[in-house]
Design an enzyme around this catalytic site. Structure first.
Site, mmCIF file in Angstrom:
data_model
loop_
_atom_site.group_PDB
_atom_site.id
_atom_site.type_symbol
_atom_site.label_atom_id
_atom_site.label_comp_id
_atom_site.label_asym_id
_atom_site.label_seq_id
_atom_site.Cartn_x
_atom_site.Cartn_y
_atom_site.Cartn_z
ATOM 1 C CD GLU A 55 -4.815 27.283 10.459
ATOM 2 O OE1 GLU A 55 -4.763 28.375 9.850
ATOM 3 O OE2 GLU A 55 -3.942 26.405 10.314
ATOM 4 C CG ASP B 89 -5.593 22.657 10.021
ATOM 5 O OD1 ASP B 89 -5.162 21.679 9.387
ATOM 6 O OD2 ASP B 89 -4.873 23.613 10.359
ATOM 7 C CG ASP C 64 -1.697 -1.189 1.444
ATOM 8 O OD1 ASP C 64 -2.194 -1.679 0.420
ATOM 9 O OD2 ASP C 64 -1.829 -1.661 2.591
ATOM 10 C CD GLU D 241 -3.887 18.949 4.219
ATOM 11 O OE1 GLU D 241 -3.467 18.788 3.058
ATOM 12 O OE2 GLU D 241 -3.188 19.409 5.135
ATOM 13 C CG ASP E 254 -2.699 23.965 13.009
ATOM 14 O OD1 ASP E 254 -2.668 24.565 11.926
ATOM 15 O OD2 ASP E 254 -2.284 24.450 14.071
ATOM 16 C CG ASP F 43 -0.486 16.687 5.901
ATOM 17 O OD1 ASP F 43 -0.208 15.669 5.231
ATOM 18 O OD2 ASP F 43 0.123 17.760 5.799
HETATM 19 P P1 AHM Z 1 -0.394 24.608 8.804
HETATM 20 O O1 AHM Z 1 -1.889 24.616 8.894
HETATM 21 O O2 AHM Z 1 0.112 24.615 7.395
HETATM 22 O O3 AHM Z 1 0.228 23.537 9.644
HETATM 23 O O4 AHM Z 1 0.115 26.039 9.373
HETATM 24 C C1 AHM Z 1 -0.425 26.530 10.538
HETATM 25 C C2 AHM Z 1 0.668 26.668 11.557
HETATM 26 C C3 AHM Z 1 0.153 26.990 12.920
HETATM 27 O O5 AHM Z 1 -0.134 25.844 13.648
HETATM 28 C C4 AHM Z 1 1.319 27.734 13.499
HETATM 29 O O6 AHM Z 1 0.936 28.579 14.557
HETATM 30 C C5 AHM Z 1 1.853 28.500 12.330
HETATM 31 O O7 AHM Z 1 1.460 27.774 11.181
HETATM 32 C C6 AHM Z 1 3.333 28.622 12.317
HETATM 33 O O8 AHM Z 1 3.719 29.408 11.239
HETATM 34 P P2 AHM Z 1 5.208 30.019 11.133
HETATM 35 O O9 AHM Z 1 6.112 28.864 10.890
HETATM 36 O O10 AHM Z 1 5.147 30.985 10.002
HETATM 37 O O11 AHM Z 1 5.485 30.712 12.441
HETATM 38 MG MG MG Z 2 -3.325 24.669 9.905
#
Ligand code: AHM
Ligand code: MG
Length: 339
Positions: free
Chosen positions: A279, A120, A68, A98, A123, A74
């Protein structure tokens, strides 16, 4: 008698059921929906815990021993949430960070679901490879389109004030699910020995004030004057800087210990980086329900923002009421200096 009652384990399912009966003329639909999310959280948790075993289980994108293709975590989380939300038939459609567009779920039996769910799925997923906490964020809206017709984009483009429920799951040193249906916030820790989320944090109240701030200080020079002055103030006050790079983890710490989380706009992200629907709005509902404040860096209440696009971004300043109010005063003072 009292004591033994107080020590009794209350599972997430039992709690949801009881709360829905207390506050609504419960039909059980929202209860079923939250239960579906709880099941997905357990499955995602199991996979997140195995993430360090990539050498044994296979790298994302490659084939594993059974032939697989190994999914990125994610995408796996996204698929599991969709699958589990299809279980009870209470979810008409989903939108996910996504996916570009929303997806209508196939009907179950003759049910006419009245909710849509947005999430999300994982995250902070850049943290997975280095064994740092990640989370799932979810929110539930009531469908507003004609139930006889198809789901429309307007079912999703609702302001945060229309949220029916919101929550997050933090896959950390322990796994905790925190949610609100607009009657306070409660947290449930996963007991791996019985495979159940059990109530561990009743009626969470965010501390009025705090001594921690969470911001990506690496972008300091890219922030506006007012934000730089507020960050200087945090440093002058000897506040501790804590920034995990996973919003769920940072906000969870603030819910328990107090503090402020900031994601202002930068040149790279002129409207902020974080997504309003997936978020900012759910976190704003949770934090407000716990007694905190959630505003943009332009000082608008997050939950009041009009939603025009599934993937709309927003800046955010969220946390303990005293700290967010102080940040607001800095923005007011230094924006006036500029103009
Ligand atoms: P993602 O949804 O692509 O994982 O991005 C969200 C995340 C948050 O959890 C976090 O606070 C932030 O992106 C961090 O961003 P940076 O690396 O610019 O500080
Ligand atoms: Mg996120």
């Amino acid at each position: 008698m009292e004591t033994s009652n107080r020590n009794r384990i209350i599972t997430l399912d039992e709690f949801i059921l009881k709360q829905q009966k207390e506050y609504t003329s419960s039909t059980g639909e929202l209860t079923n929906l939250l239960r579906d999310i709880g099941v997905a959280a357990k499955i995602i948790n199991r996979e997140v815990n195995k993430a360090g075993l990539v050498n044994i289980l296979g790298v994302a994108g490659a084939e594993n021993e059974s032939g697989d293709t190994v999914q990125k975590l994610d995408i796996y989380a996204n698929d599991k949430l969709i699958e589990c939300l299809g279980n009870s038939g209470e979810c008409a459609a989903i939108a996910s960070e996504e996916l570009e567009n929303f997806v209508a779920l196939p009907p179950v039996a003759k049910k006419k679901p009245k909710y849509v769910v947005v999430f999300d799925p994982l995250d902070g997923s850049s943290n997975i490879d280095v064994n740092v906490s990640v989370g799932t964020i979810f929110s539930i809206y009531r469908r507003i389109s004609d139930p006889a017709g198809p789901i429309t984009i307007d079912d999703f483009l609702q302001p945060g004030t229309s949220l029916v429920a919101a929550g997050y799951v933090l896959y950390g040193t322990s796994t905790i699910l925190v949610y609100t249906t607009g009657h306070g916030v409660n947290g449930f820790t996963l007991d791996p020995s019985i495979g159940e989320f059990c109530i561990s944090h009743r009626d969470i109240k965010i501390p009025e004030d705090g001594a921690y701030y969470a911001v990506n200080q690496g972008y300091y020079l890219k922030f506006d004057l007012e934000m730089r002055r507020y960050i200087d103030h945090c440093s002058d006050m000897n506040f501790g800087l804590r920034y995990i790079g996973s919003m769920v983890s940072d906000i969870h710490r603030i819910m328990i210990q107090g503090g402020i989380f900031l994601y202002p706009h930068t040149r790279k992200y002129p409207k902020g980086k974080l997504r309003l629907l997936y978020e900012c709005n759910p976190m704003a509902m949770i934090v407000e329900q716990a007694g905190g404040i959630a505003i943009t860096c332009n000082l608008e209440r997050i939950l009041d923002l009009p939603v025009n696009d599934l993937h709309q971004r927003a800046t955010i300043s969220i946390g303990s009421p005293k700290m967010v109010s102080e940040m607001k005063a800095f923005v007011e003072k230094y924006s006036a200096v500029k103009s």
